[in-house]
Design a protein around this motif. Structure first.
Motif, PDB file in Angstrom:
ATOM      1  N   ILE A 259       0.878  -1.291  -0.173  1.00  0.00           N
ATOM      2  CA  ILE A 259      -0.042  -0.092  -0.162  1.00  0.00           C
ATOM      3  C   ILE A 259       0.836   1.164  -0.163  1.00  0.00           C
ATOM      4  N   ALA A 260       1.897   1.267   0.729  1.00  0.00           N
ATOM      5  CA  ALA A 260       2.945   2.417   0.747  1.00  0.00           C
ATOM      6  C   ALA A 260       3.486   2.548  -0.573  1.00  0.00           C
ATOM      7  N   PHE A 261       3.830   1.567  -1.266  1.00  0.00           N
ATOM      8  CA  PHE A 261       4.303   1.571  -2.742  1.00  0.00           C
ATOM      9  C   PHE A 261       3.231   2.285  -3.587  1.00  0.00           C
ATOM     10  N   CYS A 262       2.019   1.750  -3.511  1.00  0.00           N
ATOM     11  CA  CYS A 262       1.020   2.049  -4.226  1.00  0.00           C
ATOM     12  C   CYS A 262       0.775   3.955  -4.020  1.00  0.00           C
ATOM     13  N   ARG A 263       0.811   4.110  -2.667  1.00  0.00           N
ATOM     14  CA  ARG A 263       0.624   5.824  -2.451  1.00  0.00           C
ATOM     15  C   ARG A 263       1.791   6.578  -2.986  1.00  0.00           C
ATOM     16  N   GLU A 264       2.917   5.961  -2.954  1.00  0.00           N
ATOM     17  CA  GLU A 264       4.301   6.784  -3.637  1.00  0.00           C
ATOM     18  C   GLU A 264       3.818   6.940  -5.170  1.00  0.00           C
ATOM     19  N   ARG A 265       3.524   5.879  -5.636  1.00  0.00           N
ATOM     20  CA  ARG A 265       3.512   5.895  -7.076  1.00  0.00           C
ATOM     21  C   ARG A 265       1.975   6.224  -7.835  1.00  0.00           C
ATOM     22  N   LYS A 266       1.148   6.917  -6.900  1.00  0.00           N
ATOM     23  CA  LYS A 266      -0.204   7.432  -7.203  1.00  0.00           C
ATOM     24  C   LYS A 266      -1.069   6.519  -7.653  1.00  0.00           C
ATOM     25  N   ILE A 267      -1.111   5.161  -7.193  1.00  0.00           N
ATOM     26  CA  ILE A 267      -1.818   4.086  -7.575  1.00  0.00           C
ATOM     27  C   ILE A 267      -3.104   4.047  -6.678  1.00  0.00           C
ATOM     28  N   ASP A 268      -4.467   4.465  -7.279  1.00  0.00           N
ATOM     29  CA  ASP A 268      -5.419   4.643  -6.466  1.00  0.00           C
ATOM     30  C   ASP A 268      -6.187   3.501  -5.923  1.00  0.00           C
ATOM     31  N   ALA A 269      -6.281   2.573  -6.410  1.00  0.00           N
ATOM     32  CA  ALA A 269      -6.965   1.435  -6.247  1.00  0.00           C
ATOM     33  C   ALA A 269      -6.333  -0.002  -6.510  1.00  0.00           C
ATOM     34  N   ILE A 270      -6.429  -0.987  -5.723  1.00  0.00           N
ATOM     35  CA  ILE A 270      -6.014  -2.106  -5.820  1.00  0.00           C
ATOM     36  C   ILE A 270      -7.336  -3.249  -5.668  1.00  0.00           C
ATOM     37  N   TYR A 271      -7.048  -4.146  -6.418  1.00  0.00           N
ATOM     38  CA  TYR A 271      -7.686  -5.255  -6.674  1.00  0.00           C
ATOM     39  C   TYR A 271      -7.278  -6.436  -6.521  1.00  0.00           C
TER      40      TYR A 271
END
Length: 165
Positions: free
Chosen positions: A104-116
């Motif tokens: 989730i931290a990786f997603c936040r840093e890379r502006k990935i808004d949603a994970i499935y």
């Protein structure tokens, strides 16, 4: 026991395959083979180069858990290969939670808004874990168009990460 989480590359393929197939086939009797999961032999090209990542949890140099992110859209990713060896599961070590938080931290840093993610309805503990972490169940037909479906999966979840209020 200290848990160390690090990014994985192709040099970890054999360890990952060994751990994951053991859990899938022997523990949960999921009829899946390495041929069904060629991504495990191509970690860098399948995950990393596409904008996702793959992490492993280690205790004393032994791989005991994994999680991966497939970036399938500009701002969306799929959680894959979330596994923790049976003897290392549970709240004491909290490995699954730590792995998910790294992702989730990786997603936040890379502006990935949603994970499935997709899972199998027999994996009750996994489902409880995702629900405890605020994933919401999604019908298969409501998944994003480019979500990478796995044949075995029959339950799907989504988590919105970077919500702007």
């Amino acid at each position: 026991m200290k848990v160390h989480i690090q990014q994985l590359d192709n040099t970890y393929s054999d360890q990952l395959i060994d751990m994951i197939l053991n859990i899938q086939q022997k523990e949960f009797n999921v009829p899946i083979t390495i041929e069904d999961q060629p991504d495990l032999k191509q970690i860098e090209s399948f995950y990393t180069e596409a904008g996702g990542n793959f992490w492993g949890a280690f205790i004393d140099g032994q791989l005991v858990g994994s999680i991966a992110l497939v970036k399938f859209d500009e701002r969306a990713g799929a959680v894959r290969k979330m596994f923790v060896k049976k003897e290392f599961r549970g709240k004491e070590l909290n490995i699954a939670q730590e792995l998910l938080e790294v992702l989730i931290a990786f997603c936040r840093e890379r502006k990935i808004d949603a994970i499935y993610l997709g899972t199998v309805n027999i994996l009750k503990a996994a489902i409880r874990f995702y629900e405890r972490n605020h994933f919401l169940q999604v019908e298969k037909e409501n998944l994003p168009m480019h979500f990478p479906l796995m044949n075995a999966d029959n339950v799907f979840y989504a988590l919105t990460i970077n919500q702007t209020i």
